[in-house]
Design a protein around this motif. Sequence first.
Motif, short mmCIF file in Angstrom:
data_model
loop_
_atom_site.label_atom_id
_atom_site.label_comp_id
_atom_site.label_asym_id
_atom_site.label_seq_id
_atom_site.Cartn_x
_atom_site.Cartn_y
_atom_site.Cartn_z
N LEU A 1 14.18 21.48 -15.86
CA LEU A 1 14.12 21.92 -17.27
C LEU A 1 14.56 23.37 -17.36
N ARG A 2 13.66 24.29 -16.93
CA ARG A 2 13.87 25.71 -17.22
C ARG A 2 15.15 26.29 -16.64
N ALA A 3 15.39 26.02 -15.36
CA ALA A 3 16.61 26.57 -14.75
C ALA A 3 17.64 25.47 -14.58
N GLY A 4 17.62 24.51 -15.52
CA GLY A 4 18.48 23.34 -15.36
C GLY A 4 17.76 22.33 -14.47
N VAL B 1 8.15 18.92 -10.09
CA VAL B 1 8.23 19.49 -11.45
C VAL B 1 6.83 19.84 -11.93
N GLN B 2 6.64 21.10 -12.29
CA GLN B 2 5.35 21.52 -12.83
C GLN B 2 5.41 21.53 -14.36
N GLU B 3 6.53 22.00 -14.90
CA GLU B 3 6.72 22.01 -16.35
C GLU B 3 8.16 21.56 -16.59
N GLY B 4 8.35 20.32 -16.92
CA GLY B 4 9.72 19.85 -17.11
C GLY B 4 9.82 18.35 -17.25
N VAL B 5 10.94 17.84 -16.78
CA VAL B 5 11.32 16.46 -17.03
C VAL B 5 11.58 15.73 -15.72
N LYS C 1 9.80 11.04 -18.10
CA LYS C 1 8.45 11.59 -18.18
C LYS C 1 8.51 13.10 -18.42
N ALA C 2 7.83 13.55 -19.47
CA ALA C 2 7.66 14.98 -19.73
C ALA C 2 6.38 15.40 -19.04
N VAL C 3 6.49 16.38 -18.16
CA VAL C 3 5.35 16.83 -17.36
C VAL C 3 5.04 18.26 -17.77
N TRP C 4 3.80 18.55 -18.13
CA TRP C 4 3.47 19.95 -18.39
C TRP C 4 2.12 20.28 -17.79
#
Length: 481
Positions: free
Chosen positions: A328-331, A312-316, A181-184
């Motif tokens: 995602l962003r910081a690994g 996760v707020q913006e990620g996977v 799931k991609a969450v943004w």
Amino acid sequence: MAAGKGCSRRAFLQAGAVGLSAALLLPRRAWGANGDVRVAVIGCGNMGGGHVKHLAQLPGVRLAGLCDVDPERLKGKASEGVFTANDPRRILERNDVDAVVIATPDHWHATLTVWACQAGKDVYVQKPVSHNIREGRRMIEAGLKYKRVVQAGTQYRSDEGLRQAAADIQAGQLGKPLWGKAVWYELRGSIGIKDPWMPAHLDYDLYCGPAPVEPLRRNQLHYDWHWVWSTGTGDLGNSGVHAFDICRMIAGHRTLPPRAIAAGARLGYEDAGETPNTHLAVLAYDSVPLFIEIRNLPLKKGMKAMGHFRGVQEGVVFQCEGGYFAGLRAGGWTYDNDGKKIKQYKGDGGAQHMANFLNAVRERKPEILNAPIQEGHVSSACCHLGNLSCRLGAGAPPEAIREALKAHPEAAETVDRLKEHLAANEVDLARTPLKLGPWLKIDADREEIVGVEGGMPEALTQARTLARGTYRKGFEVPDSL
Ligand SMILES: NC(=O)c1ccc[n+]([C@@H]2O[C@H](COP(=O)([O-])OP(=O)(O)OC[C@H]3O[C@@H](n4cnc5c(N)ncnc54)[C@H](O)[C@@H]3O)[C@@H](O)[C@H]2O)c1
């Protein structure tokens, strides 16, 4: 080779193989003084400005030119050895430019990429690489035909931590993959609504390029083009594509899915925007389905805070039988099914992505790219599918959306969470409903929509029109190169 209608998957793969061997024969070129790669940035807005600063820090590269249709955005930026232009064609005709970075609005990406390849430039093109499903394949073909290095600006593909996480998951460390799931969740407010106006300080005809020249209704020209269909792709194509791209990398899917559906709407305010600010897309791959969930409204009406899904707020979030990956962003981390941390994957946000492009340019080796245009194309096209289904949709209560998605329990549960989220934003779904799109049937080999479930014949025609886009004369992305 033409890879459109009538071309089988095998032919596509062969085209890839031919492309690879051809790539090994890419001619070496005469670089600028000191062997520097001479790069011009096309589109000097938020992202283009970032590219200029970043390029200045990299060895073996020289900023040669800057281009923006808007003269205001070039003010004070010309310096010795850096020429400026308002028309990208003035950049492409120069012999002292080896590569271009395209950071314009989405509707220009494919046209400029094809033009740049034809002019013998290597290309770094921002995400989403395309504005519709058809364009991406034409961009791949342009790279192959003109023997160019073409990198997609999906920088998380260069994050070693994420790459390692994908390798570990593919090696079975978390058991069988179930879904991704991609969450943004990113706050985005109204873009305003004004009487129709035309920007007078720039060549607006050129700004529109492939798109119709229409008066604006939004407050500002720049950036908010994202939320209008003729120039943008909504937050699915804008930010969702980053997280989706990594979901797809982990799942190992290399093509479009056989089926896709989406629901969404622009809710909570009335403005000149057209794209959804609340969106759920299902890319129904047979083995491991992937979902994208976009929220631009806050946790609760009037707040600035956003929610999260499993932290996760913006990620996977990628779920396997024995646990899941989140980040995602910081690994990110892998977790067991009780939410206990298993292993950390430290990330750098894809900081080496431009350097990876420049290495491939110098070595004339597209095969060392971390995000070759092929990958950018598939992830962008999946986002277009999510947009397309929604655009064909009609208002529906959450229960009907849930029913349509019942084959995918995680997506159906997301509808319940979205219902609560919209209630917290005081959205009256009876007055302003979510739109439920039809299931799209896709021939993944041909990258064509072949059916619109429950739709009238005109729905299929409409879907195909959206999938191939429309262009003003002189700015077309040709079917054959
Ligand atoms: N990879 C990332 O993390 C990331 C982050 C932000 C933006 N982006 C992408 O970068 C691109 C630009 O986004 P932005 O936020 O900078 O938008 P922006 O509106 O701030 O800038 C776009 C600029 O392009 C110019 N422009 C339009 N058409 C042009 C043309 N034909 N030739 C030259 N200039 C032209 C505009 O005048 C404007 O200055 C988008 O595709 C966006 O999705 C990527």
